[in-house]
Design a protein around this motif. Structure first.
Motif, short mmCIF file in Angstrom:
data_model
loop_
_atom_site.label_atom_id
_atom_site.label_comp_id
_atom_site.label_asym_id
_atom_site.label_seq_id
_atom_site.Cartn_x
_atom_site.Cartn_y
_atom_site.Cartn_z
N VAL A 1 19.85 4.60 130.75
CA VAL A 1 19.88 6.06 130.90
C VAL A 1 20.12 6.44 132.36
O VAL A 1 20.90 7.37 132.65
CB VAL A 1 18.57 6.69 130.39
CG1 VAL A 1 18.54 8.19 130.70
CG2 VAL A 1 18.42 6.45 128.89
N GLU A 2 19.48 5.76 133.27
CA GLU A 2 19.65 6.06 134.70
C GLU A 2 21.10 5.89 135.11
O GLU A 2 21.68 6.74 135.80
CB GLU A 2 18.73 5.17 135.54
CG GLU A 2 17.25 5.52 135.39
CD GLU A 2 16.34 4.54 136.11
OE1 GLU A 2 16.85 3.47 136.56
OE2 GLU A 2 15.15 4.83 136.24
N PHE A 3 21.71 4.77 134.70
CA PHE A 3 23.11 4.54 135.06
C PHE A 3 24.03 5.46 134.27
O PHE A 3 25.00 6.02 134.80
CB PHE A 3 23.49 3.08 134.81
CG PHE A 3 24.91 2.75 135.18
CD1 PHE A 3 25.30 2.74 136.50
CD2 PHE A 3 25.86 2.46 134.20
CE1 PHE A 3 26.61 2.46 136.86
CE2 PHE A 3 27.17 2.17 134.54
CZ PHE A 3 27.55 2.17 135.88
N GLY A 4 23.75 5.64 132.98
CA GLY A 4 24.58 6.49 132.12
C GLY A 4 24.62 7.93 132.60
O GLY A 4 25.66 8.60 132.52
N THR A 5 23.49 8.41 133.14
CA THR A 5 23.45 9.78 133.66
C THR A 5 24.35 9.90 134.90
O THR A 5 25.02 10.93 135.09
CB THR A 5 22.00 10.17 134.00
OG1 THR A 5 21.20 10.05 132.82
CG2 THR A 5 21.92 11.60 134.50
N LYS A 6 24.36 8.86 135.73
CA LYS A 6 25.28 8.86 136.89
C LYS A 6 26.73 8.88 136.42
O LYS A 6 27.57 9.60 136.99
CB LYS A 6 25.04 7.62 137.74
CG LYS A 6 23.76 7.62 138.55
CD LYS A 6 23.68 6.35 139.39
CE LYS A 6 22.41 6.30 140.21
NZ LYS A 6 22.32 5.06 141.02
N LEU B 1 26.78 9.38 125.09
CA LEU B 1 25.80 9.99 124.22
C LEU B 1 24.94 10.87 125.11
O LEU B 1 24.18 10.38 125.94
CB LEU B 1 24.94 8.92 123.53
CG LEU B 1 23.79 9.43 122.66
CD1 LEU B 1 24.31 10.26 121.49
CD2 LEU B 1 22.94 8.27 122.15
N LYS B 2 25.06 12.17 124.95
CA LYS B 2 24.49 13.14 125.88
C LYS B 2 23.28 13.83 125.27
O LYS B 2 23.30 14.25 124.12
CB LYS B 2 25.57 14.15 126.25
CG LYS B 2 25.10 15.36 127.04
CD LYS B 2 26.22 16.38 127.11
CE LYS B 2 25.75 17.70 127.68
NZ LYS B 2 26.76 18.76 127.53
N GLU B 3 22.23 13.98 126.07
CA GLU B 3 21.04 14.73 125.65
C GLU B 3 20.74 15.81 126.68
O GLU B 3 20.56 15.51 127.87
CB GLU B 3 19.84 13.80 125.50
CG GLU B 3 18.57 14.51 125.06
CD GLU B 3 17.38 13.59 124.95
OE1 GLU B 3 16.28 13.96 125.41
OE2 GLU B 3 17.54 12.46 124.43
N VAL C 1 20.66 17.10 132.13
CA VAL C 1 21.42 16.29 131.19
C VAL C 1 21.13 14.81 131.45
O VAL C 1 21.11 14.36 132.59
CB VAL C 1 22.94 16.55 131.34
CG1 VAL C 1 23.74 15.55 130.50
CG2 VAL C 1 23.27 17.97 130.93
N HIS C 2 20.87 14.09 130.37
CA HIS C 2 20.65 12.65 130.43
C HIS C 2 21.63 11.99 129.46
O HIS C 2 21.95 12.57 128.43
CB HIS C 2 19.20 12.32 130.07
CG HIS C 2 18.19 13.04 130.90
ND1 HIS C 2 17.61 12.50 132.02
CD2 HIS C 2 17.67 14.30 130.78
CE1 HIS C 2 16.79 13.36 132.55
NE2 HIS C 2 16.79 14.47 131.82
#
Length: 252
Positions: free
Chosen positions: A57-62, A101-103, A115-116
């Motif tokens: 999640v940390e990398f995906g958010t970046k 996949l966005k939350e 956004v995460h």
């Protein structure tokens, strides 16, 4: 009764603040559990998979902020993102070979928006299947919900989730999109040039075995063998792997 400790941050927990994992560990709901996307099943997760998902999640958010947000603003049609299905929010980028996949979260109603995201390579998608579920609506009447379940290989953390669809026709649209855009079939083994892929895989594995015997094995030989086997199973996705890896390598 002994209190549990969060295996991630060390906080002391009680029945209301603890989340038990499948391997018997506990994490706190207030901080650590919220680092996961709501689509991640913590009940069936182990501590290792939770750690992997939080990193994911940390990398995906970046990746979302640095790649997907700018692409949303472009006027180049070839660069435009393609929304797929109905909530959860899944956005596909043909130009980078990535799936997000966005939350979206809010602190109070519509305020404090954040956004995460988890981001996957399209090339790692190896199964997407049609599912239905009968549920009761707000009036107590039964209705059928339609979904597409996506499953990714070689992905630590969250590797499986489903998206809502507008009926069975919605799945046909998803199926057609993945097939025509990326050449990805929905079932394993349904690939073109299967015989050639099997032959290439056999040659690569034989070469790797010989290299081991000769003492000349190296990373390139091993990687070629793995890629050949993957191509045999999933089709040649080299182009999409290269696109995705180039995009991911640019994230700081």
């Amino acid at each position: 009764m002994a209190k549990h400790i969060c295996a991630l941050c060390g906080a002391e927990l009680n029945l209301l603040s603890e989340q038990k994992l499948a391997d018997g560990n506990y994490i706190c709901r207030k901080v650590c559990s919220k680092k996961c996307l709501k689509y991640f099943d913590k009940v069936r997760a182990t501590l290792d998979s939770v750690k992997s998902h939080i990193e994911q999640v940390e990398f995906g958010t970046k990746v979302w902020e640095q790649i997907f947000v700018p692409l949303q603003k472009t006027k180049n049609k070839e660069e435009k993102l393609v929304p797929c299905g109905t909530g959860p929010e899944i956005i596909i980028s043909p130009s980078t070979g990535l799936i997000a996949l966005k939350e979206t979260r809010y602190k109070i109603f519509i305020f404090g928006k954040s956004v995460h995201a988890c981001v996957f390579r399209v090339a790692d998608l190896y199964s997407y299947e049609y599912e239905t579920e009968v549920v009761k609506n707000s009036e107590g009447k039964e209705e059928t919900k339609h979904y597409c379940r996506l499953l990714f290989h070689n992905v630590p953390g969250l590797y499986e989730f489903r998206i809502g669809l507008n009926g069975e026709k919605g799945f046909k649209n998803v199926e057609k999109y993945f097939d025509t855009m990326f050449g990805i079939q929905k079932t394993l083994g349904n690939m073109k040039n299967t015989f050639k892929q099997q032959l290439d895989a056999a040659k690569a594995v034989a070469g790797a075995v010989k290299a081991v015997k000769d003492g000349t094995v190296n990373e390139e030989i091993a990687e070629n063998a793995v890629n050949a086997v993957n191509n045999m199973q999933f089709g040649d996705r080299t182009k999409w792997i290269e696109k995705a890896d180039a995009a991911l390598a640019s994230v700081k």
